[in-house]
Motif scaffolding. Structure first.
Motif, PDB file in Angstrom:
ATOM      1  N   ARG A 157      35.992  36.827  32.358  1.00 22.69           N
ATOM      2  CA  ARG A 157      35.562  36.327  33.667  1.00 22.69           C
ATOM      3  C   ARG A 157      36.580  36.671  34.750  1.00 22.69           C
ATOM      4  NH1 ARG A 157      32.419  31.546  34.914  1.00 22.69           N
ATOM      5  NH2 ARG A 157      31.302  32.059  33.023  1.00 22.69           N
ATOM      6  N   LEU A 158      37.883  36.656  34.405  1.00 22.45           N
ATOM      7  CA  LEU A 158      38.938  36.937  35.379  1.00 22.45           C
ATOM      8  C   LEU A 158      39.207  38.428  35.579  1.00 22.45           C
ATOM      9  CD1 LEU A 158      41.549  34.229  34.359  1.00 22.45           C
ATOM     10  CD2 LEU A 158      40.128  34.252  36.401  1.00 22.45           C
ATOM     11  N   ALA A 159      38.824  39.245  34.618  1.00 19.85           N
ATOM     12  CA  ALA A 159      39.145  40.673  34.647  1.00 19.85           C
ATOM     13  C   ALA A 159      38.736  41.375  35.948  1.00 19.85           C
ATOM     14  CB  ALA A 159      38.536  41.372  33.434  1.00 19.85           C
ATOM     15  N   PRO A 160      37.530  41.191  36.467  1.00 16.99           N
ATOM     16  CA  PRO A 160      37.181  41.888  37.715  1.00 16.99           C
ATOM     17  C   PRO A 160      38.062  41.479  38.899  1.00 16.99           C
ATOM     18  CG  PRO A 160      35.204  40.992  36.662  1.00 16.99           C
ATOM     19  CD  PRO A 160      36.384  40.451  35.924  1.00 16.99           C
ATOM     20  N   THR A 161      38.464  40.226  38.943  1.00 13.78           N
ATOM     21  CA  THR A 161      39.291  39.725  40.039  1.00 13.78           C
ATOM     22  C   THR A 161      40.730  40.225  39.949  1.00 13.78           C
ATOM     23  OG1 THR A 161      37.960  37.717  40.040  1.00 13.78           O
ATOM     24  CG2 THR A 161      40.054  37.623  41.214  1.00 13.78           C
ATOM     25  N   LEU A 162      41.235  40.369  38.719  1.00 13.07           N
ATOM     26  CA  LEU A 162      42.646  40.712  38.522  1.00 13.07           C
ATOM     27  C   LEU A 162      42.887  42.187  38.217  1.00 13.07           C
ATOM     28  CD1 LEU A 162      43.791  37.566  36.519  1.00 13.07           C
ATOM     29  CD2 LEU A 162      44.090  38.057  38.943  1.00 13.07           C
ATOM     30  N   GLY A 163      41.853  43.003  38.271  1.00 13.33           N
ATOM     31  CA  GLY A 163      42.041  44.435  38.096  1.00 13.33           C
ATOM     32  C   GLY A 163      41.993  44.922  36.673  1.00 13.33           C
ATOM     33  N   GLY A 164      41.290  44.243  35.822  1.00 17.28           N
ATOM     34  CA  GLY A 164      41.118  44.708  34.458  1.00 17.28           C
ATOM     35  C   GLY A 164      41.434  43.647  33.426  1.00 17.28           C
ATOM     36  N   ARG A 165      40.979  43.936  32.213  1.00 15.03           N
ATOM     37  CA  ARG A 165      41.140  42.982  31.114  1.00 15.03           C
ATOM     38  C   ARG A 165      42.601  42.795  30.730  1.00 15.03           C
ATOM     39  NH1 ARG A 165      40.504  41.013  26.245  1.00 15.03           N
ATOM     40  NH2 ARG A 165      38.638  39.849  25.745  1.00 15.03           N
ATOM     41  N   ARG A 166      43.367  43.860  30.756  1.00 10.83           N
ATOM     42  CA  ARG A 166      44.786  43.768  30.371  1.00 10.83           C
ATOM     43  C   ARG A 166      45.559  42.861  31.338  1.00 10.83           C
ATOM     44  NH1 ARG A 166      47.651  49.118  28.741  1.00 10.83           N
ATOM     45  NH2 ARG A 166      46.426  48.658  26.911  1.00 10.83           N
ATOM     46  N   ALA A 167      45.321  43.016  32.624  1.00 16.11           N
ATOM     47  CA  ALA A 167      45.999  42.177  33.618  1.00 16.11           C
ATOM     48  C   ALA A 167      45.547  40.725  33.502  1.00 16.11           C
ATOM     49  CB  ALA A 167      45.717  42.697  35.029  1.00 16.11           C
ATOM     50  N   ALA A 168      44.253  40.514  33.265  1.00 19.74           N
ATOM     51  CA  ALA A 168      43.737  39.152  33.116  1.00 19.74           C
ATOM     52  C   ALA A 168      44.321  38.485  31.878  1.00 19.74           C
ATOM     53  CB  ALA A 168      42.216  39.174  33.041  1.00 19.74           C
ATOM     54  N   SER A 169      44.419  39.233  30.790  1.00 18.53           N
ATOM     55  CA  SER A 169      44.995  38.699  29.557  1.00 18.53           C
ATOM     56  C   SER A 169      46.460  38.317  29.761  1.00 18.53           C
ATOM     57  CB  SER A 169      44.866  39.721  28.427  1.00 18.53           C
ATOM     58  OG  SER A 169      45.448  39.224  27.249  1.00 18.53           O
ATOM     59  N   ALA A 170      47.201  39.178  30.441  1.00 20.89           N
ATOM     60  CA  ALA A 170      48.612  38.890  30.719  1.00 20.89           C
ATOM     61  C   ALA A 170      48.753  37.652  31.604  1.00 20.89           C
ATOM     62  CB  ALA A 170      49.276  40.093  31.371  1.00 20.89           C
ATOM     63  N   ALA A 171      47.876  37.502  32.588  1.00 16.47           N
ATOM     64  CA  ALA A 171      47.937  36.350  33.496  1.00 16.47           C
ATOM     65  C   ALA A 171      47.626  35.051  32.750  1.00 16.47           C
ATOM     66  CB  ALA A 171      46.966  36.543  34.656  1.00 16.47           C
ATOM     67  N   VAL A 172      46.578  35.055  31.953  1.00 12.50           N
ATOM     68  CA  VAL A 172      46.204  33.851  31.192  1.00 12.50           C
ATOM     69  C   VAL A 172      47.324  33.488  30.221  1.00 12.50           C
ATOM     70  CG1 VAL A 172      44.610  32.934  29.455  1.00 12.50           C
ATOM     71  CG2 VAL A 172      43.721  34.151  31.445  1.00 12.50           C
ATOM     72  N   ASP A 173      47.844  34.491  29.508  1.00 12.14           N
ATOM     73  CA  ASP A 173      48.930  34.233  28.564  1.00 12.14           C
ATOM     74  C   ASP A 173      50.161  33.676  29.265  1.00 12.14           C
ATOM     75  OD1 ASP A 173      47.433  35.016  26.388  1.00 12.14           O
ATOM     76  OD2 ASP A 173      48.256  37.053  26.320  1.00 12.14           O
ATOM     77  N   ALA A 174      50.497  34.214  30.425  1.00 13.63           N
ATOM     78  CA  ALA A 174      51.683  33.754  31.160  1.00 13.63           C
ATOM     79  C   ALA A 174      51.517  32.312  31.631  1.00 13.63           C
ATOM     80  CB  ALA A 174      51.953  34.673  32.352  1.00 13.63           C
ATOM     81  N   VAL A 175      50.341  31.971  32.135  1.00 17.24           N
ATOM     82  CA  VAL A 175      50.091  30.601  32.606  1.00 17.24           C
ATOM     83  C   VAL A 175      50.156  29.622  31.439  1.00 17.24           C
ATOM     84  CG1 VAL A 175      48.330  29.057  33.565  1.00 17.24           C
ATOM     85  CG2 VAL A 175      48.786  31.256  34.653  1.00 17.24           C
ATOM     86  N   LEU A 176      49.463  29.934  30.356  1.00 13.12           N
ATOM     87  CA  LEU A 176      49.460  29.033  29.203  1.00 13.12           C
ATOM     88  C   LEU A 176      50.853  28.890  28.596  1.00 13.12           C
ATOM     89  CD1 LEU A 176      46.102  30.059  27.488  1.00 13.12           C
ATOM     90  CD2 LEU A 176      46.553  28.106  28.984  1.00 13.12           C
ATOM     91  N   ASP A 177      51.582  29.994  28.482  1.00 11.91           N
ATOM     92  CA  ASP A 177      52.930  29.950  27.933  1.00 11.91           C
ATOM     93  C   ASP A 177      53.850  29.085  28.790  1.00 11.91           C
ATOM     94  OD1 ASP A 177      54.983  30.958  25.989  1.00 11.91           O
ATOM     95  OD2 ASP A 177      55.854  31.743  27.851  1.00 11.91           O
TER      96      ASP A 177
END
Length: 116
Positions: free
Chosen positions: A9-29
């Motif tokens: 769901r976040l991938a289009p807003t954040l410029g791709g799946r890799r960036a969205a995954s990194a953002a979610v992981d960083a917030v949760l961590d």
């Protein structure tokens, strides 16, 4: 929604799946590390994550019916902020085309170690 669906769901807003995954992981961590260290994380309009101390208590084993002593422990807790609660119970309408979470008023953020 699970983590992968959130990333999709976040991938289009954040410029791709890799960036969205990194953002979610960083917030949760960051949330997990802060709560484990004894701190709390408060997100304006969303809620607060914090550690809570549970006292020793008596519990009952459901299979045998015997009483068991449960020791002290610290557990994580999430408390939703009032705005989020109002959206969920329908007291407030979800805004169309705008963020559901209100931003903190400008100038209310202070960096750690600095006074406002």
């Amino acid at each position: 929604m699970n983590k992968n669906q959130l990333i999709d769901r976040l991938a289009p807003t954040l410029g791709g799946r890799r960036a969205a995954s990194a953002a979610v992981d960083a917030v949760l961590d960051t949330i997990v590390r802060t709560v484990v260290a004894g701190g709390s994380v408060s997100i304006t309009g969303f809620g607060a994550f914090e550690p809570v101390q549970r006292r020793t208590r008596q519990a009952r084993n459901p299979q045998t019916g015997t009483r068991v002593q449960v020791p002290d422990r610290t557990v994580p807790r999430f408390r939703a902020h009032q705005g989020f609660k109002d959206l969920v119970d329908g007291t407030r309408a979800l805004p169309h085309g705008a963020s559901a979470i209100r931003k903190a008023p400008k100038g209310t953020y202070t960096q750690p170690g600095r006074s406002a």
